[in-house]
Design an enzyme around this catalytic site. Structure first.
Site, PDB file in Angstrom:
ATOM      1  N   GLU A   1       7.435   3.773   4.096  1.00 48.68           N
ATOM      2  CA  GLU A   1       7.765   4.942   4.924  1.00 48.68           C
ATOM      3  C   GLU A   1       9.162   5.502   4.748  1.00 48.68           C
ATOM      4  O   GLU A   1       9.661   6.170   5.664  1.00 48.68           O
ATOM      5  CB  GLU A   1       7.579   4.556   6.389  1.00 48.68           C
ATOM      6  CG  GLU A   1       8.608   3.535   6.926  1.00 48.68           C
ATOM      7  CD  GLU A   1       8.111   2.105   6.907  1.00 48.68           C
ATOM      8  OE1 GLU A   1       7.238   1.802   6.073  1.00 48.68           O
ATOM      9  OE2 GLU A   1       8.590   1.285   7.701  1.00 48.68           O
TER      10      GLU A   1
ATOM     11  N   GLU B   1       2.219   6.001   7.418  1.00 48.04           N
ATOM     12  CA  GLU B   1       3.600   6.238   6.960  1.00 48.04           C
ATOM     13  C   GLU B   1       4.256   7.375   7.737  1.00 48.04           C
ATOM     14  O   GLU B   1       5.448   7.341   8.008  1.00 48.04           O
ATOM     15  CB  GLU B   1       3.626   6.524   5.452  1.00 48.04           C
ATOM     16  CG  GLU B   1       3.029   5.420   4.585  1.00 48.04           C
ATOM     17  CD  GLU B   1       3.487   4.021   4.959  1.00 48.04           C
ATOM     18  OE1 GLU B   1       4.643   3.855   5.410  1.00 48.04           O
ATOM     19  OE2 GLU B   1       2.675   3.084   4.841  1.00 48.04           O
TER      20      GLU B   1
ATOM     21  N   GLY C   1       0.813  -1.211   0.000  1.00 47.98           N
ATOM     22  CA  GLY C   1       0.000   0.000   0.000  1.00 47.98           C
ATOM     23  C   GLY C   1       0.845   1.259   0.000  1.00 47.98           C
ATOM     24  O   GLY C   1       0.548   2.234  -0.689  1.00 47.98           O
TER      25      GLY C   1
END
Ligand SMILES: [Zn+2]
Length: 1043
Positions: free
Chosen positions: A422, A456, A419
């Site tokens: 980070e 994130e 998805g």
């Protein structure tokens, strides 16, 4: 990392069970995607987080022979308290060393249980010793040139320490290759002439060792040995390195841009005009930095990085840090120099070469936030930009630690496996997880984007600033980031009401955690496939749920001060599980006892602090029971007059005669009763215990708001009372409590503690339910039942069951407007209910959807449909071949991720086998439908009653290629394995599944998802054998009454 955006809402209507997609709700998980919840710093309006106070009260009489005293629990509520303050007495154990008036209490707290607990913990600790600590094989491995390779472990030796990297990368987007030079400054902590580091699929042309500085600098060549099985190289120096001296390794190398989604990989997109464009982006977590540059690719080897990227003038490059300068190094070749990074792990490095456009804003503290996307979609970046600014400001305030970089870029990558990721200062996203089209995006996509960005950005602290020492404690990154989504978004975007969805996360986690194949939150891993495997429900969702439980137990403020302390203490360092608990253990509940010797004690009882040592808040011991052993407890409640007997045991699915595991947990129980909706608390540490209520009650409900990670069984007529309550005044308890009763009832059916008839009876109250989570939970339980029947030709009962379900929800379906009005949860409920109704061929719904589809088609797709009803309209439109073809043509040109997902779903639920096969082939090939969509398409077709044999066959025939593309152990592979097989319920299918996976040997037979699916199929078989006939009879009896 944000796991694979299955974008799937668990209600698996339609042919697709778990596949109804909330396009942007991410998640890795086998089943669903979203949940809700909780938290914020202080009293959050609307949140049941009581602060509490413990005090010794007057003596009271308890059952049993020993005299007792009372502990008064005074509960202060922010919410849900009718009286504002509740008071409850219960018996507590005697404080050792306290006066004779304060006497033992807990009825039976046999010493034997305590010692059992200790020994089981000891055993766990022993078992949890990472395998890489144990002696490794003695045979010497051979390098690719057959020379002996001087290292035989997966983990790198610790005596070479990297300090700083100078990276120069040149990506050629025409030849799809890249070259580079990596300079790594190192020191040695013991004399050695061998340097072991990671490199994977890179061709090394030169390696040298530089020492000294200025004129005294010298460089000597290093011999290179490669050992591909461990993705390592050895650099052999002519003489040993001197301890404490600074050296620089210099490596020239080249590689191909990866065709997978890992490393430095190729991504493509088409412009509106149809031109194909190429870009290159990175995804390194967990073990793919080594595919882009040779490095010490383990999270504990933190270093700083100076990055230079060469590119053509028409492209732009972005990386973790801001651009310092650009120089032209040759005709048509520009070199961008980025600022030096803070100290960080290799998996967080990122760079992108593309023709993206960007939009930017500043935070209050002066951080420049930018969203990057392909030029045609940059107008969809505004929502995420605003959300990112707000969330970054929130986190700086919440953590009391400034974000250390001067910029944060968020980039939407056209090809992305998970998805989001980070990378420090440059977070990357799947387009559907970042881009919001105000015209076409759905309510669920707004929720999903907000949660993903929040996740994130939370990682910039949890994960980036403080990093787990090794992947076995991945949950310290992911559990926290998942948990913080709810903490932050409930404050920054209260209108999304994320808190409503938290407990659903826990149900998802429990689904896999109830199997024997589950693992403790903190679990040993060694090789890259094992490392990828723990990016799963247990690390993310169970991690978040046990943190939420601890927060509920300690109080929001105390919890917050513990994590702030942890972040401050370990900034730029690495941590283990116990470091977190040690930080938590030295804080005390708000208004509660004071800290003493690492335990919380009440000041006035400092002379008898041993009492609190035993009975107070020993966070570490408590949390070890949740993170070092797998599974979760089932709490059985038996009410006898005023006495409430509690018993805990390990909830585990499987044959009923399976032996007890003997696990024990420290369970922070909460409950409300018919007489008081003030939340009462009791820490259950032993196998059994009893508490005394002040008066008899009609009903008692444990695990208030589903804040605890356990399920509850009510013996005798306990369930009947609760079913009566739901059928009478269901709003007497919260919607989370209602949803948790539905969930728990069916969990108990699985292990034979509750009859299927009683569980089904309980769902009948749903006829009057209007809140999203109980309705979704009901569907989550009921739909899988007919999905099992669909795959076994049980037409008659299957049809009756589907009719029962629609009958149950008909009033609610009829009430839905065909608009986008209402709150996010009302809109999501509408979208799912209309889809369910249309797919189940509820005629009023189908007719309306057909009308809309006709108009939309006549307007050549240019008519704006309310986004909440689009899914139902497309699902109906795709049922005939012309409609299907028209939808596919619109799929090709759509720039909206939501619309593309909605069309994709509709295409996958056709009953036309040729079209289904075509979808599988095309999405696998990746030309017209992106390969990143393949896992979702395979899974949706795997839930389609006509398509599931095709999906299963496709998986088997293409296994090797799938593993090459998505990587062994990845959550995408798990998603596909489970999605194509876990609704089988016959012995023949079970054998087929076992046979196929065992034939894969090291290429898949050991995967945890394979064990999970085999266990699930076995459970399905048992479940159907036991319950199918009962369901048939129950439907006969209920049908007339309900319909
Ligand atoms: Zn994450």
């Amino acid at each position: 990392m944000f796991c694979i955006p299955k974008g799937v809402l668990r209600p698996a209507w339609a042919p697709s069970s778990a596949t109804l997609r909330l396009p942007l709700l991410p998640h890795c998980f086998v089943n669903s995607c979203f949940g809700n919840s909780d938290v914020c710093s202080s009293p959050l309006p609307g949140f049941p987080f009581p602060s509490y106070r413990l005090g010794l009260g007057r003596p009271c009489a308890c059952r049993g022979s020993t005299p007792r005293f009372c502990v008064q629990l005074r509960l202060h509520f922010h919410f849900r308290s009718r009286g504002g303050q509740g008071r409850q007495q219960r018996c507590g154990p005697r404080a050792p060393g306290s006066s004779s008036k304060m006497i033992p209490l807990s009825v039976k707290r046999p010493l034997v249980t305590m010692s059992l607990l200790l020994s089981s913990l000891l055993m766990l600790l022993t078992v949890a010793t990472p395998s890489w600590c144990q002696s490794s094989e003695t045979t010497s491995p051979k390098a690719s040139n057959r020379a002996p390779f001087p290292w035989n472990k997966m983990r790198l030796p610790e005596h070479i320490i990297p300090l700083h990297y100078n990276l120069m990368i040149h990506a050629n987007l025409t030849t799809l290759t890249f070259g580079g030079t990596t300079e790594i400054e190192i020191t040695a902590s013991k004399p050695t002439s061998t340097i072991i580091l990671h490199s994977h699929h890179l061709q090394i042309s030169k390696a040298a060792l530089r020492k000294g500085a200025g004129e005294r600098q010298s460089e000597e060549p290093l011999r290179v040995l490669e050992y591909p099985p461990q993705e390592q190289i050895a650099l052999l120096a002519p003489e040993p390195l001197v301890v404490g001296l600074l050296y620089t390794i210099v490596i020239d190398y080249a590689g191909n841009l990866s065709e997978s989604f890992y490393g430095f990989y190729k991504s493509t997109y088409r412009t509106k005009e149809g031109e194909m464009r190429i870009l290159a982006s990175t995804q390194f977590e967990p073990t793919a930095a080594r595919m882009a540059f040779p490095c010490f690719d383990e999270p504990a080897f933190k270093a700083s990085f100076s990055i230079k990227v060469r590119r053509e003038p028409r492209h732009l490059a972005i990386s973790n840090m801001p651009l310092v300068k650009s120089v032209t190094v040759a005709e048509g070749l520009v070199e961008d120099h980025f600022d030096v990074t803070v100290k960080m792990s290799t998996y967080l490095v990122a760079f992108i070469v593309s023709d993206f456009k960007s939009v930017s804003k500043m935070t209050k503290s002066g951080i420049k936030v930018s969203v990057y996307a392909v030029p045609d979609k940059i107008n969809q970046a505004g929502y995420a930009l605003d959300a990112a600014v707000t969330l970054l400001e929130f986190y700086e305030d919440y953590f009391s630690i400034p974000y250390p970089l001067s910029k944060q870029d968020l980039a939407a990558i056209p090809d992305f496996q998970s998805g989001a990721m980070e990378n420090w200062g440059l977070t990357t996203y799947r387009e559907s997880s970042l881009l919001f089209d105000a015209e076409k995006s759905s309510a669920s996509s707004k929720l999903g984007i907000t949660m993903t960005v929040s996740h994130e950005l939370a990682h910039q602290w949890f994960g980036n600033l403080v990093t787990m020492e090794w992947w076995n404690d991945l949950w310290l990154n992911e559990g926290f980031a998942k948990f913080m989504e709810f903490v932050s978004v409930s404050v920054t975007h209260p209108e999304l009401k994320v808190e409503d969805y938290f407990f659903d996360k826990c149900f998802n986690a429990m689904e896999v955690d109830a199997l024997n194949s589950s693992h403790p939150v903190s679990t040993p891993v060694e090789n890259p496939a094992q490392i990828r495997e723990i990016f799963d429900e247990v690390s993310y969702e169970k991690g978040a749920c046990v943190l939420n439980m601890l927060r509920d137990y300690l109080g929001a403020d105390a919890f917050k001060s513990g994590i702030v302390k942890y972040l401050q203490k370990y900034s730029y360092k690495n941590t283990k599980n116990e470091d977190l608990w040690n930080s938590m253990a030295s804080i005390c509940p708000t208004d509660g006892p004071q800290q003493m010797d690492g335990f919380c004690s009440r000041g006035e009882h400092s002379t008898s602090s041993s009492h609190w040592r035993q009975e107070g808040l020993d966070v570490k011991t408590m949390m070890n029971t949740w993170t070092l052993q797998k599974g979760f407890p089932l709490i059985t409640i038996t009410v006898r007059g005023r006495n409430v007997h509690m018993k805990q045991e390990h909830y585990v699915k499987g044959p009923e005669d399976a032996p007890e595991t003997g696990y024990l947990w420290h369970v922070p129980l909460t409950f409300i009763t018919s007489n008081s909706d003030s939340v009462q608390r009791f820490l259950l540490k032993t196998r059994t215990d009893v508490l005394i209520l002040p008066e008899e009650v009609e009903w008692i409900k444990f695990n208030v708001g589903m804040n605890g990670y356990y399920i509850v069984h009510y013996e005798d007529d306990g369930w009947d009372s609760l079913t009566g309550l739901l059928k009478g005044t269901h709003t007497a308890i919260s919607s989370s409590d209602r949803a948790s009763l539905i969930n728990n009832a069916f969990q108990l059916v699985s292990i034979g503690k509750l009859s299927i008839e009683k569980a089904l009876d309980l769902t009948l109250y749903l006829k009057r339910e209007t809140e999203i989570m109980p309705v979704f939970q009901g569907l989550n339980e009921l739909i899988p039942m007919y999905k099992l029947m669909e795959k076994r030709d049980m037409n008659e009962v299957e049809t009756q069951f589907k009719a029962f379900l629609i009958g149950l929800l008909r009033d609610l379906i009829d009430k839905q407007t065909w608009t986008d009005e209402g709150s996010i949860s009302e809109r999501m409920l509408r979208s799912q209910l209309l889809l369910l109704a249309c797919v189940r061929k509820y005629q009023p719904c189908v007719q309306k959807a057909e009308g809309y589809f006709r108009q939309w088609q006549e307007a050549n797709g240019n008519l704006r449909l309310p986004s909440d009803v689009t899914l139902a309209v497309f699902a109906v439109g795709a049922q005939n071949p012309e409609g299907w073809d028209f939808l596919y043509s619109k799929y090709q040109s759509s720039l909206s991720s939501t619309e593309k997902h909605q069309i994709e779903f509709a295409l996958c639920i056709t009953h036309n086998k040729e079209k289904l096969q075509w979808l599988l082939d095309q999405s696998f090939k990746g030309d017209t439908i992106k390969t990143q969509e393949f896992p979702d398409i395979l899974r949706t077709i795997g839930r389609n009653p006509v398509g599931y044999p095709l999906a299963w066959q496709f998986l088997r025939e293409n296994w090797n290629k799938l593993v090459q593309k998505f990587e062994l152990g990845s959550s995408s592979i798990a998603y596909m394995v489970v999605g194509t097989t876990n609704q089988f319920s016959t012995r023949a299918r079970l054998e087929e599944v076992k046979e196929f996976f065992s034939s894969l040997k090291e290429n898949g037979s050991q995967l945890r998802c394979v064990q999970q699916t085999i266990e699930t199929i076995e459970e399905n078989i048992r479940w159907m054998d036991k319950n199918f006939d009962k369901i048939r009879v129950w439907l006969q009896n209920e049908k007339l009454e309900l319909l």
